[in-house]
Scaffold this motif. Structure first.
Motif, PDB file in Angstrom:
ATOM      1  N   GLY A  38       0.797  -1.214   0.000  1.00  0.00           N
ATOM      2  CA  GLY A  38       0.000   0.000   0.000  1.00  0.00           C
ATOM      3  C   GLY A  38       0.831   1.265   0.000  1.00  0.00           C
ATOM      4  N   ARG A  40       3.409   4.210  -1.320  1.00  0.00           N
ATOM      5  CA  ARG A  40       3.800   4.903  -2.540  1.00  0.00           C
ATOM      6  C   ARG A  40       5.316   4.843  -2.685  1.00  0.00           C
ATOM      7  NH1 ARG A  40       0.111  10.338  -1.608  1.00  0.00           N
ATOM      8  NH2 ARG A  40      -1.924   9.368  -2.020  1.00  0.00           N
ATOM      9  N   ARG A 110      -5.244   5.360  -4.186  1.00  0.00           N
ATOM     10  CA  ARG A 110      -5.368   4.072  -3.507  1.00  0.00           C
ATOM     11  C   ARG A 110      -4.196   3.804  -2.553  1.00  0.00           C
ATOM     12  NH1 ARG A 110      -7.653  -0.209  -6.431  1.00  0.00           N
ATOM     13  NH2 ARG A 110      -5.643  -1.261  -6.596  1.00  0.00           N
ATOM     14  N   TYR A 111      -3.161   4.630  -2.635  1.00  0.00           N
ATOM     15  CA  TYR A 111      -1.935   4.355  -1.884  1.00  0.00           C
ATOM     16  C   TYR A 111      -1.630   5.458  -0.874  1.00  0.00           C
ATOM     17  CZ  TYR A 111      -1.246   0.640  -5.232  1.00  0.00           C
ATOM     18  OH  TYR A 111      -1.421  -0.493  -5.983  1.00  0.00           O
ATOM     19  N   THR A 112      -0.864   5.097   0.163  1.00  0.00           N
ATOM     20  CA  THR A 112      -0.472   6.045   1.202  1.00  0.00           C
ATOM     21  C   THR A 112       1.030   6.324   1.090  1.00  0.00           C
ATOM     22  OG1 THR A 112      -0.070   4.242   2.772  1.00  0.00           O
ATOM     23  CG2 THR A 112      -2.251   5.228   2.782  1.00  0.00           C
ATOM     24  N   HIS A 168      -7.160   2.261   2.088  1.00  0.00           N
ATOM     25  CA  HIS A 168      -6.128   2.191   1.074  1.00  0.00           C
ATOM     26  C   HIS A 168      -5.704   0.733   0.860  1.00  0.00           C
ATOM     27  CE1 HIS A 168      -5.636   6.328   2.780  1.00  0.00           C
ATOM     28  NE2 HIS A 168      -5.640   6.617   1.502  1.00  0.00           N
ATOM     29  N   HIS A 170      -3.888  -2.547   1.104  1.00  0.00           N
ATOM     30  CA  HIS A 170      -3.198  -3.131   2.251  1.00  0.00           C
ATOM     31  C   HIS A 170      -3.210  -4.647   2.110  1.00  0.00           C
ATOM     32  CE1 HIS A 170      -7.468  -3.237   3.238  1.00  0.00           C
ATOM     33  NE2 HIS A 170      -7.214  -4.202   4.097  1.00  0.00           N
TER      34      HIS A 170
END
Length: 242
Positions: A38, A40, A110-112, A168, A170
């Motif tokens: 998850g 970036r 969608r990503y952290t 997000h 995972h």
């Protein structure tokens, strides 16, 4: 006259995300650190795969890494282009339908920010040989067996029903259903409706649970069993399930 050339630093703007991995993806540096699913990834990031790994780049392309692959994110062609490189399909009435001219998904949201898996999540709780030696050959050793220094991160997690939902991508379980996937060759990446991802390995049968997306890399083969019917899948393919 000699003109000086200015050196520019690599951009820190994320260009890809870690979608799923069968083993920790390592961020290379002075010490290697496992990157959490998850996260970036920025162009300057150097990573090494320890198992099948799927990177989802924000321009729409995807990159599959296999065990031992070591890459710089910004040097990947997939990180530089804006294109959907893998043909997309949808499963309707247990039949494959190709999606023509479908717009690219909004991937980056969608990503952290890049984060790392704490050592406590990877370390075994079992005493090591060194623990036993210290227990028997040091003062008060038996009393302190297993009470070593607390590692970074939580030592225990509540059961899934009591955890806060994660909005997000995972790593997580797929759930249970009557739909299953038989992986015949290579490996397959799965994603559920709540953005939990997993890697499905060759010669195994998986309950797809809440899976709504399957990504088959080139060379992957699998059999989807749904409502008693079988659908043969062959990569490269990005398949949405309904």
């Amino acid at each position: 006259m000699v003109a000086g050339l200015a050196c520019t630093k690599p951009s820190n703007t994320p260009v890809c995300g870690l979608h799923s991995a069968a083993a920790p993806l390592l961020m290379k540096g002075d010490t290697d650190r496992p990157i959490a699913v998850g996260s970036r990834l920025a162009p300057a990031d150097k990573v090494k795969a320890q198992g099948p790994t799927l990177l989802e780049c924000f321009g729409g392309a995807m990159k599959v890494l296999e065990k031992g692959d070591s890459v710089v994110i910004g040097e990947l062609t997939e990180a530089k282009i804006e294109a959907v490189a893998v043909e997309r399909y949808v499963l309707e009435n247990v039949k494959l339908k190709k999606l023509e001219n479908a717009p690219a998904d909004a991937v980056q949201a969608r990503y952290t920010d890049t984060h790392f898996t704490p050592a406590s999540a990877l370390a075994s709780n079992d005493p090591t040989t060194g623990d036993y030696l210290r227990a028997f050959f040091t003062p008060d050793g038996l009393a302190t067996l297993g009470s070593g220094p607390k590692l970074e991160g939580p030592s225990t997690l509540p059961p899934p029903p009591k955890r806060v939902g994660v909005p997000h991508v995972h790593a997580g379980p797929l759930g249970s259903s009557l739909r299953r996937l038989e992986v015949d060759d290579d490996f397959v990446f799965a994603e559920t409706d709540d953005l939990a991802t997993a890697v499905l390995l060759e010669d195994e049968i998986y309950d797809l649970g809440r899976t709504i997306r399957l990504v088959l890399p080139d060379g992957a083969e699998a059999t989807l069993v749904d409502e008693g019917m079988k659908v043969e899948l062959e990569g490269p393919m990005d398949l949405r399930l309904r």
